[in-house]
Design a protein around this motif. Structure first.
Motif, PDB file in Angstrom:
ATOM      1  N   LEU A 179      -5.677   0.936  -2.012  1.00  0.00           N
ATOM      2  CA  LEU A 179      -5.244   0.890  -0.622  1.00  0.00           C
ATOM      3  C   LEU A 179      -3.939   0.113  -0.435  1.00  0.00           C
ATOM      4  N   LEU A 180      -3.060   0.690   0.348  1.00  0.00           N
ATOM      5  CA  LEU A 180      -1.830   0.016   0.750  1.00  0.00           C
ATOM      6  C   LEU A 180      -1.917  -0.247   2.246  1.00  0.00           C
ATOM      7  N   SER A 188      -8.680   2.762   8.360  1.00  0.00           N
ATOM      8  CA  SER A 188      -9.498   3.798   8.977  1.00  0.00           C
ATOM      9  C   SER A 188      -9.313   5.127   8.267  1.00  0.00           C
ATOM     10  N   ASP A 189     -10.369   5.949   8.313  1.00  0.00           N
ATOM     11  CA  ASP A 189     -10.345   7.230   7.618  1.00  0.00           C
ATOM     12  C   ASP A 189     -11.235   8.221   8.356  1.00  0.00           C
ATOM     13  N   GLY A 190     -10.719   9.405   8.629  1.00  0.00           N
ATOM     14  CA  GLY A 190     -11.544  10.406   9.281  1.00  0.00           C
ATOM     15  C   GLY A 190     -10.794  11.185  10.336  1.00  0.00           C
ATOM     16  N   ILE A 191     -11.560  11.787  11.246  1.00  0.00           N
ATOM     17  CA  ILE A 191     -11.010  12.685  12.257  1.00  0.00           C
ATOM     18  C   ILE A 191     -10.737  11.917  13.543  1.00  0.00           C
ATOM     19  N   LYS A 226      -7.473  16.026  14.063  1.00  0.00           N
ATOM     20  CA  LYS A 226      -7.113  16.148  12.645  1.00  0.00           C
ATOM     21  C   LYS A 226      -7.428  14.839  11.936  1.00  0.00           C
ATOM     22  N   ARG A 227      -7.432  14.898  10.635  1.00  0.00           N
ATOM     23  CA  ARG A 227      -7.706  13.686   9.862  1.00  0.00           C
ATOM     24  C   ARG A 227      -6.517  12.739   9.935  1.00  0.00           C
ATOM     25  N   ILE A 228      -6.801  11.461   9.901  1.00  0.00           N
ATOM     26  CA  ILE A 228      -5.761  10.443   9.906  1.00  0.00           C
ATOM     27  C   ILE A 228      -4.906  10.600   8.647  1.00  0.00           C
ATOM     28  N   TYR A 229      -3.601  10.577   8.825  1.00  0.00           N
ATOM     29  CA  TYR A 229      -2.689  10.751   7.683  1.00  0.00           C
ATOM     30  C   TYR A 229      -2.595   9.463   6.862  1.00  0.00           C
ATOM     31  N   HIS A 230      -2.594   9.622   5.542  1.00  0.00           N
ATOM     32  CA  HIS A 230      -2.398   8.499   4.626  1.00  0.00           C
ATOM     33  C   HIS A 230      -1.458   8.912   3.501  1.00  0.00           C
ATOM     34  N   ALA A 258      -4.706   7.768   0.175  1.00  0.00           N
ATOM     35  CA  ALA A 258      -5.647   8.885   0.334  1.00  0.00           C
ATOM     36  C   ALA A 258      -6.557   9.004  -0.886  1.00  0.00           C
ATOM     37  N   ALA A 259      -5.993   8.806  -2.070  1.00  0.00           N
ATOM     38  CA  ALA A 259      -6.801   8.868  -3.293  1.00  0.00           C
ATOM     39  C   ALA A 259      -7.819   7.736  -3.330  1.00  0.00           C
TER      40      ALA A 259
END
Length: 347
Positions: free
Chosen positions: A110-111, A128-131, A141-145, A150-151
């Protein structure tokens, strides 16, 4: 679950939530001037000369602790870990802690940007992660990373510990608030049917989004998660290495309650409406949390036939606003009473 539950009676009337909503979200004016950046200790809230809050203790081997309002409505619940087994809970806590500590290191995963380490909820790392929906988005839409983050989040989604925690929280939600859970399920099904490309975090969880609160000392200050669905429940699971008898309690400012919050227990409550925080933890202790929730804007988007209000023609927007006012009254009965749950599960 009902037979082993120990209800917490709160000086609260969930019907009053109607006064502070336009239909889906808490009115932002409700938090104006109320949100504090101060961290509080247990003694300052419950000790001699403190603010006079009531302390709710969790007994070893305890079952769920549902929050009950003046009308006997269940508006939240503190639930023990999956299987309610001390050894399994300890293993789960260690696995979740190790996963977050591994991915929190920027070299491994994580950055974080500055705003993810010092924000309105406190001074701790959060991702945070998700829709989501809002902030100018034209559709869910999904939160951009970034590719690296993302990995890292993908690895966390595949961690057995978080899959188990996510599913457990969803099951507790379904048990203690079946009508509300049904509304979530129907809305999320419609959302997925309208856009099959949307990928939810966990197949065994009803919630659209998660936040990994990566600490290392996750102590939230008094706040509201006012973008979440007003009547909806947010599921918070704590983990880490801290003495829950002395620190890390969940504080409900509107209820004047301080509740012990042991590692790997899950608290579900309307985080959009109830002002909440945590008590401080001790030097050298670590505390993390895993939070699941769904934005109120997603419910509105589905109810508006998959449209954004700002994109609607004036007459359609007025019709949607009128319908929104009508549906508020139906939300008043979205929580169940203990008697209704007893009839449901004994039938």
């Amino acid at each position: 679950m009902l037979a082993n539950s120990l209800p917490i009676a709160a000086d609260f009337n969930s019907y009053g939530m109607l006064e502070d909503t336009s239909g889906y979200l808490t009115r932002p004016t409700r938090i104006s001037g109320e949100v504090s950046k101060r961290e509080w200790t247990l003694e300052q809230l419950c000790g001699e000369g403190g603010l006079g809050f009531e302390l709710i203790s969790v007994k070893e081997g305890s079952g769920p602790l549902p929050l009950i309002d003046k009308n006997n409505k269940v508006f939240g619940c503190l639930a023990p870990p999956p299987d309610n087994d001390e050894k399994l809970a300890s293993d789960l806590n260690e696995a979740a802690t190790a996963a977050v500590e591994r991915e929190r290191d920027g070299k491994a995963g994580l950055l974080f940007v500055t705003s993810e380490g010092d924000h309105r909820r406190g001074k701790y790392l959060a991702k945070s992660d998700g829709i989501s929906l809002g902030g100018g988005q034209t559709r869910p839409k999904r939160i951009y990373h970034s590719k690296k983050t993302a990995a890292s989040l993908d690895r966390l989604r595949h961690e057995h510990a978080f899959i188990k925690i996510a599913g457990h929280a969803s099951a507790v939600f379904a048990h203690w608030s079946p009508t509300l859970f049904k509304y979530y399920a129907e809305t999320m099904d419609k959302l997925k049917m309208n856009d099959p490309s949307l990928q939810f975090n966990f197949s065994n969880s009803i919630f659209a989004c998660v936040t990994y609160n990566c600490g290392p000392q996750t102590v939230a200050v008094e706040h509201l998660d006012w973008l979440n669905y007003l009547y909806g429940w947010c599921a918070v699971t704590s983990f880490g290495c801290f003495n829950y008898k002395k620190s890390g309690h969940l504080v409900f400012w509107d209820l004047k309650l301080v509740v012990e919050f042991p590692p790997c227990w899950t608290f579900l409550f309307p985080s959009s409406y109830l002002r909440h925080s945590n008590t401080c933890i001790g030097p050298g202790e670590t505390r993390y949390s895993f939070t699941q929730y769904t934005a109120g804007a997603l419910f509105r988007y589905v109810d508006d036939d998959f449209q954004i209000r700002s994109d609607m023609e004036d007459y359609i927007r007025k019709e949607a606003q009128s319908k929104q006012k009508d549906r508020i009254n139906s939300d008043l009965n979205i929580y169940s009473t203990l008697e209704q749950l007893q009839v449901l599960y004994n039938s």
